[in-house]
Design a protein around this motif. Structure first.
Motif, mmCIF file in Angstrom:
data_model
loop_
_atom_site.group_PDB
_atom_site.id
_atom_site.type_symbol
_atom_site.label_atom_id
_atom_site.label_comp_id
_atom_site.label_asym_id
_atom_site.label_seq_id
_atom_site.Cartn_x
_atom_site.Cartn_y
_atom_site.Cartn_z
ATOM 1 N N GLY A 8 26.976 7.259 6.379
ATOM 2 C CA GLY A 8 26.687 8.096 5.539
ATOM 3 C C GLY A 8 25.689 7.625 4.412
ATOM 4 N N ILE A 9 24.538 7.706 4.661
ATOM 5 C CA ILE A 9 23.611 7.519 3.513
ATOM 6 C C ILE A 9 22.398 8.458 3.166
ATOM 7 N N ASN A 10 22.436 8.954 2.009
ATOM 8 C CA ASN A 10 21.559 9.933 1.492
ATOM 9 C C ASN A 10 20.022 9.728 1.082
ATOM 10 N N LEU A 11 19.364 9.355 2.157
ATOM 11 C CA LEU A 11 17.947 9.052 2.271
ATOM 12 C C LEU A 11 17.013 10.387 2.559
ATOM 13 N N PRO A 12 15.996 10.829 1.965
ATOM 14 C CA PRO A 12 15.570 10.119 0.737
ATOM 15 C C PRO A 12 16.026 10.348 -0.447
ATOM 16 N N ASP A 13 16.065 9.465 -1.563
ATOM 17 C CA ASP A 13 16.808 9.472 -2.627
ATOM 18 C C ASP A 13 16.118 8.537 -3.453
ATOM 19 N N LYS A 14 15.553 8.809 -4.639
ATOM 20 C CA LYS A 14 14.863 8.109 -5.557
ATOM 21 C C LYS A 14 15.629 6.741 -5.955
ATOM 22 N N ARG A 15 16.898 6.926 -5.882
ATOM 23 C CA ARG A 15 17.739 5.782 -6.393
ATOM 24 C C ARG A 15 18.034 4.865 -5.427
ATOM 25 N N LEU A 16 17.503 4.960 -3.999
ATOM 26 C CA LEU A 16 17.412 4.150 -2.988
ATOM 27 C C LEU A 16 16.354 3.804 -2.537
ATOM 28 N N HIS A 24 18.569 -5.362 1.992
ATOM 29 C CA HIS A 24 19.894 -5.835 1.709
ATOM 30 C C HIS A 24 21.135 -5.408 2.561
ATOM 31 N N ALA A 25 20.998 -4.315 3.041
ATOM 32 C CA ALA A 25 21.968 -4.025 4.059
ATOM 33 C C ALA A 25 21.941 -5.004 5.402
ATOM 34 N N ASP A 205 28.239 6.992 1.535
ATOM 35 C CA ASP A 205 27.666 8.255 0.996
ATOM 36 C C ASP A 205 26.697 7.681 -0.002
ATOM 37 N N SER A 206 26.138 6.690 0.109
ATOM 38 C CA SER A 206 25.094 6.135 -1.103
ATOM 39 C C SER A 206 24.061 7.114 -1.104
ATOM 40 N N PRO A 207 23.466 7.222 -2.472
ATOM 41 C CA PRO A 207 23.905 6.296 -3.609
ATOM 42 C C PRO A 207 24.973 6.875 -4.331
ATOM 43 N N TYR A 208 25.811 7.798 -3.810
ATOM 44 C CA TYR A 208 27.019 8.078 -4.554
ATOM 45 C C TYR A 208 28.174 7.358 -4.185
ATOM 46 N N ARG A 219 24.956 0.884 -10.587
ATOM 47 C CA ARG A 219 26.072 1.882 -10.320
ATOM 48 C C ARG A 219 25.496 2.822 -9.156
ATOM 49 N N ASN A 220 24.440 2.330 -8.574
ATOM 50 C CA ASN A 220 24.015 3.253 -7.252
ATOM 51 C C ASN A 220 24.667 2.489 -5.999
ATOM 52 N N ASN A 221 25.248 3.172 -5.248
ATOM 53 C CA ASN A 221 26.072 2.790 -4.005
ATOM 54 C C ASN A 221 24.578 2.488 -2.915
#
Length: 264
Positions: A8-16, A24-25, A205-208, A219-221
């Protein structure tokens, strides 16, 4: 050989930031990641990103209940077209959210059911969302469960009784860093203690949902935090971390049928 997989990753998102978040993963042995589609354009964008990292990333295609009111008349055809790509491994994120009702409940139900029908037709698993709508969602899922090719309850935050109901339908349960939250995660921790190893999937559920047990400046997951979440769960369950990793990895391969990508 088992690795970690973030479903569960929310891409695209400017925080990621790509490609840093992927690097990193991988350095944390998170070798597989699933990008969540929440409406047609975002599903297209997720697929485009997944195609840039063919050995690592996969995506879903769906309409989140928040966006149900914005679904175009041909949205099923658009999702079906996206799902023809082998990188798209599930239909969703779809379901019901009566917490904020950004879309009218009746519209949510209609858009959700159409996606369930599509999942049955394509024989792809369903990537589920649910907030404050368990009874309605479960009733609808029960009518389709025998025809579905599997499902995962994404970012499960419910209680033991609700989890057991989903398990009776043969569904998987997605566990996030919510389990690490001292206050909000209490019910989830109680449920996770009873969650069979062969039904658990891990996600950020990043970046949440940054795990509150992690002490960093950001604090960005991100997917690299999966091993921390897994270690917390293993300690909670008094389970060997390696056993949990093996189970969650195999569960992911079983549900999303992506094992061939990791055989070499």
């Amino acid at each position: 050989m088992a690795h970690w997989f973030d479903i569960g990753i929310n891409l695209p998102d400017k925080r990621l930031l790509l490609p840093d978040v992927i690097e990193h993963a991988l350095n944390a042995d998170v070798m597989g990641m699933l990008l969540i589609g929440t409406e047609v354009q975002q599903s297209q964008d997720a697929l485009s990103i997944a195609q840039q990292f063919p050995q690592t990333l996969f995506s879903t295609a769906g309409i989140h209940p928040h966006h149900a009111k914005d679904a175009t008349p041909d949205f099923i055809q658009q999702l079906s077209h996206l799902a023809n790509n082998q990188k798209v491994v599930a239909i969703g994120e779809c379901g019901l959210d009566f917490n904020r009702n950004f879309s009218p409940p009746a519209t949510q139900l209609r858009i959700f059911e159409q996606q369930l029908e599509l999942a049955c037709e394509l024989q792809l698993p369903v990537y589920l969302h649910e907030r404050d709508a368990f009874s309605e969602q479960f009733a609808l899922l029960k009518t389709y469960s025998s025809k579905l090719a599997g499902a995962v309850v994404h970012c499960f935050t419910g209680n033991l009784k609700e989890m057991e109901a989903y398990l009776e339908l043969g569904f998987y349960i997605g566990v996030t860093g919510w389990v690490c939250d001292p206050k909000r995660g209490e019910s989830l921790r109680e449920a996770v203690l009873e969650l069979p190893s062969d039904r658990m999937l891990l996600e950020t559920d990043s970046p949440y949902l940054f795990p509150k047990t992690l002490k960093t400046k950001s604090r960005n997951n991100q997917p690299a935090n999966i091993p921390h979440i897994a270690e917390y769960i293993a300690n909670l369950r008094n389970q060997e971390l390696q056993d949990l990793q093996q189970s969650c990895w195999q569960n992911t391969m079983n549900l999303f049928a992506v094992g061939a990508n990791f055989e070499n």
